[in-house]
Every structure is written in C-alpha cells, then in structure tokens.
Design a protein around this motif. Structure first.
Motif, PDB file in Angstrom:
ATOM      1  N   GLY A  37     -11.565  11.898   3.329  1.00  0.00           N
ATOM      2  CA  GLY A  37     -11.536  13.175   2.641  1.00  0.00           C
ATOM      3  C   GLY A  37     -11.886  12.957   1.188  1.00  0.00           C
ATOM      4  N   CYS A  38     -10.884  13.047   0.336  1.00  0.00           N
ATOM      5  CA  CYS A  38     -11.093  12.964  -1.106  1.00  0.00           C
ATOM      6  C   CYS A  38     -11.286  11.542  -1.613  1.00  0.00           C
ATOM      7  N   ARG A  39     -10.790  10.547  -0.882  1.00  0.00           N
ATOM      8  CA  ARG A  39     -10.824   9.127  -1.276  1.00  0.00           C
ATOM      9  C   ARG A  39     -10.038   8.848  -2.559  1.00  0.00           C
ATOM     10  N   ALA A  40      -9.157   9.770  -2.907  1.00  0.00           N
ATOM     11  CA  ALA A  40      -8.371   9.613  -4.132  1.00  0.00           C
ATOM     12  C   ALA A  40      -6.871   9.698  -3.872  1.00  0.00           C
ATOM     13  N   GLY A  41      -6.470   9.758  -2.611  1.00  0.00           N
ATOM     14  CA  GLY A  41      -5.047   9.810  -2.285  1.00  0.00           C
ATOM     15  C   GLY A  41      -4.427  11.172  -2.469  1.00  0.00           C
ATOM     16  N   ALA A  42      -5.238  12.227  -2.383  1.00  0.00           N
ATOM     17  CA  ALA A  42      -4.718  13.570  -2.627  1.00  0.00           C
ATOM     18  C   ALA A  42      -4.728  14.483  -1.403  1.00  0.00           C
ATOM     19  N   CYS A  43      -5.537  14.172  -0.389  1.00  0.00           N
ATOM     20  CA  CYS A  43      -5.686  15.116   0.729  1.00  0.00           C
ATOM     21  C   CYS A  43      -4.925  14.719   1.994  1.00  0.00           C
ATOM     22  N   GLY A  44      -4.698  13.433   2.216  1.00  0.00           N
ATOM     23  CA  GLY A  44      -3.978  12.979   3.399  1.00  0.00           C
ATOM     24  C   GLY A  44      -4.826  12.837   4.646  1.00  0.00           C
ATOM     25  N   ALA A  45      -6.138  12.940   4.533  1.00  0.00           N
ATOM     26  CA  ALA A  45      -7.008  12.838   5.710  1.00  0.00           C
ATOM     27  C   ALA A  45      -7.030  11.442   6.315  1.00  0.00           C
ATOM     28  N   CYS A  46      -6.720  10.422   5.529  1.00  0.00           N
ATOM     29  CA  CYS A  46      -6.894   9.040   5.980  1.00  0.00           C
ATOM     30  C   CYS A  46      -5.569   8.336   6.288  1.00  0.00           C
ATOM     31  N   VAL A  47      -4.586   9.075   6.793  1.00  0.00           N
ATOM     32  CA  VAL A  47      -3.303   8.460   7.138  1.00  0.00           C
ATOM     33  C   VAL A  47      -3.502   7.443   8.263  1.00  0.00           C
ATOM     34  N   ILE A  48      -2.924   6.265   8.082  1.00  0.00           N
ATOM     35  CA  ILE A  48      -2.924   5.227   9.105  1.00  0.00           C
ATOM     36  C   ILE A  48      -1.487   4.789   9.340  1.00  0.00           C
ATOM     37  N   GLU A  49      -1.225   4.283  10.536  1.00  0.00           N
ATOM     38  CA  GLU A  49       0.074   3.693  10.847  1.00  0.00           C
ATOM     39  C   GLU A  49      -0.088   2.178  10.792  1.00  0.00           C
ATOM     40  N   VAL A  50       0.744   1.514  10.025  1.00  0.00           N
ATOM     41  CA  VAL A  50       0.678   0.059   9.905  1.00  0.00           C
ATOM     42  C   VAL A  50       1.631  -0.540  10.933  1.00  0.00           C
ATOM     43  N   LEU A  51       1.071  -1.251  11.908  1.00  0.00           N
ATOM     44  CA  LEU A  51       1.862  -1.831  12.984  1.00  0.00           C
ATOM     45  C   LEU A  51       2.322  -3.250  12.664  1.00  0.00           C
ATOM     46  N   LYS A  52       1.481  -4.007  11.968  1.00  0.00           N
ATOM     47  CA  LYS A  52       1.807  -5.385  11.569  1.00  0.00           C
ATOM     48  C   LYS A  52       1.163  -5.661  10.221  1.00  0.00           C
ATOM     49  N   GLY A  53       1.797  -6.522   9.447  1.00  0.00           N
ATOM     50  CA  GLY A  53       1.204  -6.960   8.200  1.00  0.00           C
ATOM     51  C   GLY A  53       1.336  -5.990   7.044  1.00  0.00           C
ATOM     52  N   PHE A  54       2.394  -5.192   7.049  1.00  0.00           N
ATOM     53  CA  PHE A  54       2.578  -4.225   5.963  1.00  0.00           C
ATOM     54  C   PHE A  54       2.583  -4.930   4.607  1.00  0.00           C
ATOM     55  N   GLY A  55       3.153  -6.117   4.552  1.00  0.00           N
ATOM     56  CA  GLY A  55       3.202  -6.877   3.311  1.00  0.00           C
ATOM     57  C   GLY A  55       1.862  -7.431   2.869  1.00  0.00           C
ATOM     58  N   CYS A  56       0.863  -7.357   3.722  1.00  0.00           N
ATOM     59  CA  CYS A  56      -0.482  -7.816   3.374  1.00  0.00           C
ATOM     60  C   CYS A  56      -1.322  -6.702   2.767  1.00  0.00           C
ATOM     61  N   LEU A  57      -0.720  -5.536   2.595  1.00  0.00           N
ATOM     62  CA  LEU A  57      -1.400  -4.415   1.959  1.00  0.00           C
ATOM     63  C   LEU A  57      -0.841  -4.230   0.558  1.00  0.00           C
ATOM     64  N   SER A  58      -1.650  -3.698  -0.325  1.00  0.00           N
ATOM     65  CA  SER A  58      -1.184  -3.428  -1.681  1.00  0.00           C
ATOM     66  C   SER A  58       0.021  -2.499  -1.639  1.00  0.00           C
ATOM     67  N   GLU A  59       0.838  -2.548  -2.680  1.00  0.00           N
ATOM     68  CA  GLU A  59       2.027  -1.707  -2.757  1.00  0.00           C
ATOM     69  C   GLU A  59       1.620  -0.234  -2.877  1.00  0.00           C
ATOM     70  N   GLN A  83      -5.942   4.243  -0.266  1.00  0.00           N
ATOM     71  CA  GLN A  83      -5.117   3.651  -1.321  1.00  0.00           C
ATOM     72  C   GLN A  83      -4.735   2.200  -1.034  1.00  0.00           C
ATOM     73  N   CYS A  84      -5.078   1.697   0.145  1.00  0.00           N
ATOM     74  CA  CYS A  84      -4.697   0.337   0.553  1.00  0.00           C
ATOM     75  C   CYS A  84      -5.768  -0.682   0.224  1.00  0.00           C
ATOM     76  N   ARG A  85      -5.318  -1.820  -0.252  1.00  0.00           N
ATOM     77  CA  ARG A  85      -6.165  -3.006  -0.371  1.00  0.00           C
ATOM     78  C   ARG A  85      -5.502  -4.091   0.469  1.00  0.00           C
ATOM     79  N   ILE A  86      -6.319  -4.839   1.202  1.00  0.00           N
ATOM     80  CA  ILE A  86      -5.770  -5.814   2.146  1.00  0.00           C
ATOM     81  C   ILE A  86      -5.885  -7.228   1.591  1.00  0.00           C
ATOM     82  N   ASN A  87      -4.815  -7.984   1.792  1.00  0.00           N
ATOM     83  CA  ASN A  87      -4.749  -9.394   1.386  1.00  0.00           C
ATOM     84  C   ASN A  87      -4.044 -10.160   2.491  1.00  0.00           C
ATOM     85  N   GLY A  88      -4.760 -10.505   3.531  1.00  0.00           N
ATOM     86  CA  GLY A  88      -4.149 -11.215   4.654  1.00  0.00           C
ATOM     87  C   GLY A  88      -4.574 -10.590   5.963  1.00  0.00           C
ATOM     88  N   ALA A  89      -3.620 -10.488   6.888  1.00  0.00           N
ATOM     89  CA  ALA A  89      -3.909  -9.942   8.220  1.00  0.00           C
ATOM     90  C   ALA A  89      -2.987  -8.760   8.487  1.00  0.00           C
TER      91      ALA A  89
END
Length: 101
Positions: A37-59, A83-89
């Motif tokens: 959607g907006c790519r700025a964290g304002a619309c909510g179109a890109c909601v994902i569920e994190v099943l594993k590796g939550f700590g490997c994503l940016s805060e 809003q997520c950046r990945i560092n790991g798996a």
C-alpha cells in the motif's frame, strides 16, 4: 545473507542483511507475495504473521505497534512488512491477514 521462508507459498528467499521485506517484490517478480500500500507503515496493507525468527527482524516502532493494535493484530505475532528489516532467518505467513476493523 538473510533467509526468509514464506508460507503458504513454501518458498525460501535469500535477502541481503538488513534488507526491507518489501524487497520481496524484486526477488519474486511473478508473485504477489505481500500486498503493498503506502510503504510507509500507515495503511496496514502489508500485515504479516511472524511464525519463527521474530528476533531476526528489526524492532517495531511505537507507531507500527499502535497501527497493528488498531487493526486487531496487537498480540505480538504480527508486523508490517514495509517496516521490517531482516537480519538472520525468519518464517512468515502472508495468508488470511485481512484487517479486523
């Protein structure tokens, strides 16, 4: 390299360390993996569920957490892909995540 496993596609993608999850559109050109959607964290179109590796994503930011809570995704398992950046798996689910207004 970071590894992102995407369900229900059952696809694993290699991304550069600290890459935003929005880079998936370049890695999987023929598939609509995460709605954008907006790519700025304002619309909510890109909601994902994190099943594993939550700590490997940016805060998550306070703003992101507020929007997720507003949308009904405030239990700590969800993120905005833009809003997520990945560092790991990590493993994410992209299916059946419509806003809960």
């Amino acid at each position: 390299m970071a590894l992102l496993h995407i369900l229900p596609l059952n696809v694993t993608v290699h991304l550069a360390e600290s890459a935003p999850l929005s880079d998936l559109e370049f890695e999987l050109k023929d598939r609509d993996v995460i709605p954008a959607g907006c790519r700025a964290g304002a619309c909510g179109a890109c909601v994902i569920e994190v099943l594993k590796g939550f700590g490997c994503l940016s805060e998550p930011t306070e703003r992101e957490l507020e929007l997720l809570t507003f949308l009904g995704y405030g239990d700590g398992r969800f993120r905005l892909a833009c809003q997520c950046r990945i560092n790991g798996a990590a493993t994410i689910n992209t299916e059946n995540l419509e806003p809960h207004f």
